[in-house]
Design a protein around this motif. Structure first.
Motif, PDB file in Angstrom:
ATOM      1  N   ARG A 138       0.229  10.322  -7.126  1.00 41.79           N
ATOM      2  CA  ARG A 138       1.017   9.847  -8.263  1.00 41.79           C
ATOM      3  C   ARG A 138       1.183   8.340  -8.288  1.00 41.79           C
ATOM      4  O   ARG A 138       1.407   7.747  -9.346  1.00 41.79           O
ATOM      5  CB  ARG A 138       2.398  10.507  -8.233  1.00 41.79           C
ATOM      6  CG  ARG A 138       3.159  10.283  -6.932  1.00 41.79           C
ATOM      7  CD  ARG A 138       4.401  11.126  -6.883  1.00 41.79           C
ATOM      8  NE  ARG A 138       5.039  11.059  -5.565  1.00 41.79           N
ATOM      9  CZ  ARG A 138       6.033  11.842  -5.192  1.00 41.79           C
ATOM     10  NH1 ARG A 138       6.495  12.746  -6.027  1.00 41.79           N
ATOM     11  NH2 ARG A 138       6.571  11.725  -3.990  1.00 41.79           N
ATOM     12  N   PHE A 139       1.091   7.677  -7.137  1.00 39.39           N
ATOM     13  CA  PHE A 139       1.270   6.233  -7.116  1.00 39.39           C
ATOM     14  C   PHE A 139       0.133   5.510  -7.839  1.00 39.39           C
ATOM     15  O   PHE A 139       0.326   4.396  -8.328  1.00 39.39           O
ATOM     16  CB  PHE A 139       1.356   5.725  -5.671  1.00 39.39           C
ATOM     17  CG  PHE A 139       2.565   6.222  -4.933  1.00 39.39           C
ATOM     18  CD1 PHE A 139       3.830   5.745  -5.244  1.00 39.39           C
ATOM     19  CD2 PHE A 139       2.446   7.178  -3.948  1.00 39.39           C
ATOM     20  CE1 PHE A 139       4.947   6.209  -4.571  1.00 39.39           C
ATOM     21  CE2 PHE A 139       3.559   7.643  -3.267  1.00 39.39           C
ATOM     22  CZ  PHE A 139       4.812   7.159  -3.581  1.00 39.39           C
ATOM     23  N   ALA A 140      -1.038   6.104  -7.880  1.00 36.65           N
ATOM     24  CA  ALA A 140      -2.198   5.444  -8.474  1.00 36.65           C
ATOM     25  C   ALA A 140      -2.457   5.853  -9.916  1.00 36.65           C
ATOM     26  O   ALA A 140      -3.288   5.235 -10.586  1.00 36.65           O
ATOM     27  CB  ALA A 140      -3.443   5.719  -7.630  1.00 36.65           C
ATOM     28  N   VAL A 141      -1.758   6.865 -10.412  1.00 30.29           N
ATOM     29  CA  VAL A 141      -2.017   7.348 -11.769  1.00 30.29           C
ATOM     30  C   VAL A 141      -1.922   6.241 -12.817  1.00 30.29           C
ATOM     31  O   VAL A 141      -2.803   6.115 -13.680  1.00 30.29           O
ATOM     32  CB  VAL A 141      -1.079   8.526 -12.120  1.00 30.29           C
ATOM     33  CG1 VAL A 141      -1.188   8.870 -13.601  1.00 30.29           C
ATOM     34  CG2 VAL A 141      -1.427   9.747 -11.276  1.00 30.29           C
ATOM     35  N   PRO A 142      -0.877   5.387 -12.786  1.00 30.84           N
ATOM     36  CA  PRO A 142      -0.808   4.337 -13.818  1.00 30.84           C
ATOM     37  C   PRO A 142      -1.966   3.352 -13.763  1.00 30.84           C
ATOM     38  O   PRO A 142      -2.281   2.703 -14.768  1.00 30.84           O
ATOM     39  CB  PRO A 142       0.526   3.620 -13.509  1.00 30.84           C
ATOM     40  CG  PRO A 142       1.326   4.609 -12.726  1.00 30.84           C
ATOM     41  CD  PRO A 142       0.319   5.368 -11.927  1.00 30.84           C
ATOM     42  N   CYS A 146       0.854  -1.194   0.000  1.00 32.75           N
ATOM     43  CA  CYS A 146       0.000   0.000   0.000  1.00 32.75           C
ATOM     44  C   CYS A 146       0.883   1.235   0.000  1.00 32.75           C
ATOM     45  O   CYS A 146       1.476   1.581   1.020  1.00 32.75           O
ATOM     46  CB  CYS A 146      -0.928   0.008   1.213  1.00 32.75           C
ATOM     47  SG  CYS A 146      -1.983   1.478   1.297  1.00 32.75           S
ATOM     48  N   ALA A 147       0.968   1.903  -1.148  1.00 38.41           N
ATOM     49  CA  ALA A 147       1.808   3.087  -1.254  1.00 38.41           C
ATOM     50  C   ALA A 147       1.332   4.207  -0.340  1.00 38.41           C
ATOM     51  O   ALA A 147       2.145   4.937   0.244  1.00 38.41           O
ATOM     52  CB  ALA A 147       1.829   3.581  -2.713  1.00 38.41           C
ATOM     53  N   THR A 148       0.027   4.350  -0.191  1.00 32.40           N
ATOM     54  CA  THR A 148      -0.514   5.395   0.679  1.00 32.40           C
ATOM     55  C   THR A 148      -0.021   5.220   2.107  1.00 32.40           C
ATOM     56  O   THR A 148       0.263   6.193   2.808  1.00 32.40           O
ATOM     57  CB  THR A 148      -2.055   5.357   0.655  1.00 32.40           C
ATOM     58  OG1 THR A 148      -2.499   5.543  -0.690  1.00 32.40           O
ATOM     59  CG2 THR A 148      -2.638   6.443   1.541  1.00 32.40           C
ATOM     60  N   HIS A 149       0.112   3.997   2.527  1.00 31.64           N
ATOM     61  CA  HIS A 149       0.497   3.680   3.896  1.00 31.64           C
ATOM     62  C   HIS A 149       2.010   3.737   4.101  1.00 31.64           C
ATOM     63  O   HIS A 149       2.494   4.185   5.138  1.00 31.64           O
ATOM     64  CB  HIS A 149      -0.017   2.281   4.225  1.00 31.64           C
ATOM     65  CG  HIS A 149       0.055   1.888   5.662  1.00 31.64           C
ATOM     66  ND1 HIS A 149       1.213   1.403   6.237  1.00 31.64           N
ATOM     67  CD2 HIS A 149      -0.869   1.895   6.648  1.00 31.64           C
ATOM     68  CE1 HIS A 149       0.992   1.125   7.506  1.00 31.64           C
ATOM     69  NE2 HIS A 149      -0.267   1.419   7.785  1.00 31.64           N
ATOM     70  N   TYR A 160      13.155  -1.125  -2.534  1.00 28.07           N
ATOM     71  CA  TYR A 160      11.763  -1.395  -2.175  1.00 28.07           C
ATOM     72  C   TYR A 160      10.896  -1.600  -3.396  1.00 28.07           C
ATOM     73  O   TYR A 160      11.231  -1.183  -4.509  1.00 28.07           O
ATOM     74  CB  TYR A 160      11.194  -0.263  -1.320  1.00 28.07           C
ATOM     75  CG  TYR A 160      11.289   1.125  -1.932  1.00 28.07           C
ATOM     76  CD1 TYR A 160      10.329   1.580  -2.832  1.00 28.07           C
ATOM     77  CD2 TYR A 160      12.328   1.966  -1.593  1.00 28.07           C
ATOM     78  CE1 TYR A 160      10.408   2.852  -3.372  1.00 28.07           C
ATOM     79  CE2 TYR A 160      12.424   3.248  -2.119  1.00 28.07           C
ATOM     80  CZ  TYR A 160      11.457   3.692  -3.018  1.00 28.07           C
ATOM     81  OH  TYR A 160      11.546   4.949  -3.551  1.00 28.07           O
ATOM     82  N   VAL A 161       9.767  -2.263  -3.171  1.00 24.33           N
ATOM     83  CA  VAL A 161       8.733  -2.475  -4.176  1.00 24.33           C
ATOM     84  C   VAL A 161       7.473  -1.785  -3.687  1.00 24.33           C
ATOM     85  O   VAL A 161       7.032  -2.013  -2.559  1.00 24.33           O
ATOM     86  CB  VAL A 161       8.456  -3.982  -4.389  1.00 24.33           C
ATOM     87  CG1 VAL A 161       7.244  -4.172  -5.307  1.00 24.33           C
ATOM     88  CG2 VAL A 161       9.670  -4.676  -4.970  1.00 24.33           C
ATOM     89  N   ILE A 162       6.895  -0.943  -4.522  1.00 24.31           N
ATOM     90  CA  ILE A 162       5.715  -0.182  -4.087  1.00 24.31           C
ATOM     91  C   ILE A 162       4.727   0.018  -5.230  1.00 24.31           C
ATOM     92  O   ILE A 162       3.784   0.770  -5.106  1.00 24.31           O
ATOM     93  CB  ILE A 162       6.161   1.197  -3.522  1.00 24.31           C
ATOM     94  CG1 ILE A 162       5.052   1.849  -2.697  1.00 24.31           C
ATOM     95  CG2 ILE A 162       6.657   2.105  -4.644  1.00 24.31           C
ATOM     96  CD1 ILE A 162       5.464   3.113  -1.991  1.00 24.31           C
ATOM     97  N   ASP A 163       4.925  -0.685  -6.345  1.00 26.43           N
ATOM     98  CA  ASP A 163       4.202  -0.308  -7.554  1.00 26.43           C
ATOM     99  C   ASP A 163       2.803  -0.880  -7.706  1.00 26.43           C
ATOM    100  O   ASP A 163       2.079  -0.473  -8.600  1.00 26.43           O
ATOM    101  CB  ASP A 163       5.028  -0.647  -8.799  1.00 26.43           C
ATOM    102  CG  ASP A 163       5.169  -2.151  -8.996  1.00 26.43           C
ATOM    103  OD1 ASP A 163       5.103  -2.880  -7.996  1.00 26.43           O
ATOM    104  OD2 ASP A 163       5.323  -2.591 -10.142  1.00 26.43           O
ATOM    105  N   THR A 164       2.413  -1.829  -6.869  1.00 28.40           N
ATOM    106  CA  THR A 164       1.049  -2.342  -7.006  1.00 28.40           C
ATOM    107  C   THR A 164       0.625  -3.044  -5.729  1.00 28.40           C
ATOM    108  O   THR A 164       1.414  -3.216  -4.800  1.00 28.40           O
ATOM    109  CB  THR A 164       0.922  -3.306  -8.200  1.00 28.40           C
ATOM    110  OG1 THR A 164      -0.460  -3.589  -8.433  1.00 28.40           O
ATOM    111  CG2 THR A 164       1.656  -4.618  -7.934  1.00 28.40           C
TER     112      THR A 164
END
Length: 514
Positions: free
Chosen positions: A396-400, A288-291, A307-311
């Protein structure tokens, strides 16, 4: 998007408090329109300046921050503020213990103290009360850590909690952690996550030698032996969140262990000793990028941990993508493809009966941004049509993820809370199924629309087994709609009839371009 995310800049720990999300991240909390409109607005940078003429309600940063720190083992939370700021803890005391049972953690009480600031303290200051509370917590409970949640009132009157904590440093056996979560500073309630992790990073995370966590060839003086230790390190931190169930943790750990990785699930419900060693990992894995972005960004800067944060690993496509990114880091591309092939074959066969029921049905999803887009994409893959989405905020994390929605004219209502907007939208769209965040389902049921929760501590939502459960939940809900229909027919709607004829987005003040 299937890659390790590009590095962001994080250098905020020298300050007493975390910056607001208005300052550090491209985000909006007010938008009404279509997928296409939101993507264009984010690209032009104008949506972040949107606002509302009227805000019906939102969350509390203190609640979100305490949701993290009160889960730690052997911790006492001191809430510095008026008595009302502690009321939320009464509601969570029971289920915090339940979560510990579900997650197979030591079952302890949720202990908190309160400084109970009154009118006199607003004038004279509340530092003396806070000092007394911290000393009492140390003497009475002997915790590993004492967390001070600084609410709005002491933030307004200027109580210097950091100076007090520095004064007490060395006098206590417990580590004292300041958490600045004054809600008036930001319109983004998720800033509360940053506030909690700011204090955790400053006071609870122990330093380690940076070259042990960084590719040694990039560090002066690193040895070949250090390079071998790095390349063969298989330890990953799977970062859990409040909405992660024990079933989710088991499923994701199962998949990562199938790749030969050593999995540590943290920081929620971890011990202070475990949190202090969070820097000792080869890779931090966010769901969860928001978190998590504030936490993992600083861990990358301090320890060099990638780190991995893309999905979010919800549904088949996104779970596949999540695994591939992780496997690529460890050079396990062949192994992960074999795992994905086996899991996908079994899951696709199990989903066939559900697809026959769900094909052609419509769905609306509301909640956290990354969770709702991945959930919507999965239901879409089962043959459902996504009519709309309601993220609490959008960055920006959710734009894609917008591109994963087939109908780019689907409605998007970016709103923290604001049921008055959402109910108008839902009353017009009339989806066959509403999938929503905790607290929203009661409102929607009054419209006669079947609902199912977006997450829950007793069920599995993530990974391949979670995909099966999501499909099964939707089918069971749509096959038995009698209760919802009776509620819709017999319970009065919360707003006047003329409100449902209005434009739900008239309340949003759009930023002027140029």
């Amino acid at each position: 998007m299937s890659k390790l995310t590009e590095d962001l800049t994080y250098d905020y720990l020298s300050a007493e408090a975390a910056p607001t999300r208005e300052e550090r991240i491209e985000a909006t909390y007010a938008f009404g329109g279509s997928c296409t409109g939101l993507k264009q607005g984010m690209g032009q940078g104008c949506t972040k300046y949107n606002s509302r003429k009227f805000a019906q309600g939102g969350g509390c940063q203190l609640s979100l921050a305490l949701g993290i720190v009160r889960s730690f083992q052997n911790v006492v939370v001191v809430i510095h503020g008026p008595l009302g700021c502690a009321s939320n803890n009464l509601g969570v005391a029971g289920y915090s213990k339940t979560f510990r049972v579900l997650k197979h953690k030591p079952v302890t009480d949720n202990i908190w103290l309160h400084t109970n600031l009154d009118e006199n303290d607003v004038i004279a200051g509340g530092i003396d009360k806070l000092r007394e509370a911290i000393l009492y917590a140390e003497q009475e409970y002997r915790p590993d850590a004492i967390v001070v949640g600084n609410s709005c009132v002491p933030g307004i009157i200027g109580d210097d909690i950091d100076s007090l904590i520095d004064e007490l440093d060395g006098q206590l056996s417990a580590r004292v952690v300041p958490v600045h979560c004054e809600g008036f500073k930001s319109k983004f309630v998720a800033t509360g996550y940053d506030s909690a992790y700011h204090g955790v990073l400053k006071k609870l995370v122990d330093p380690i030698k940076k070259y042990d966590r960084t590719a040694p060839e990039d560090v002066d003086g690193a040895t070949a032996d250090a390079a071998e230790r790095y390349l063969h390190s298989k330890t990953v931190n799977l970062l859990n969140v409040g909405s992660t169930s024990y079933g989710d943790e088991v499923e994701l750990s199962r998949l990562l262990k199938a790749l030969g990785l050593n999995v540590r699930v943290m920081p929620l419900y971890a011990s202070i000793e475990e949190i202090s060693r969070i820097g000792e990992a080869a890779l931090n894995i966010s769901i969860c990028a928001t978190h998590d972005d504030y936490l993992i960004g600083h861990l990358k800067e301090r320890f060099g941990t990638e780190y991995v944060i893309d999905t979010l690993p919800i549904g088949i496509k996104n779970t596949n993508q999540w695994l591939r990114v992780i496997a690529k880091f460890f050079k396990l591309e062949d192994e992960v493809e074999k795992l994905i092939a086996i899991e996908n074959e079994q899951l696709e066969a199990a989903l066939e009966p559900f697809k026959k029921v769900l094909k052609g049905k419509t769905v609306f999803v509301g909640g956290g941004e990354t969770r709702i887009f991945t959930t919507a994409e999965f239901y879409q893959s089962l043959g459902m049509k996504v009519l709309g989405l309601k993220p609490h905020n959008f960055d920006r994390f959710a734009v894609p993820m917008i591109d994963d929605i087939d109908d780019q004219e689907a409605v998007i209502d970016v709103a923290p809370g604001q049921p008055s907007e959402e109910l108008v939208v839902l009353n017009r769209l009339r989806p066959d199924l509403y999938v929503g965040h905790t607290g929203a389902n009661a409102w929607v049921t009054k419209l006669g629309i079947p609902t199912t929760p977006l997450f829950g501590q007793s069920f599995n939502y993530m990974g391949y087994s979670g995909a099966f459960e999501l499909a099964r939940k939707a089918v069971r809900r749509l096959q038995n709609t009698a209760f919802t229909k009776k509620i819709g027919a017999n319970v009065a709607l919360p707003f006047r009839p003329e409100w449902y004829e209005s434009n739900p987005f008239d309340n949003i003040k759009e930023a002027q371009q140029g």
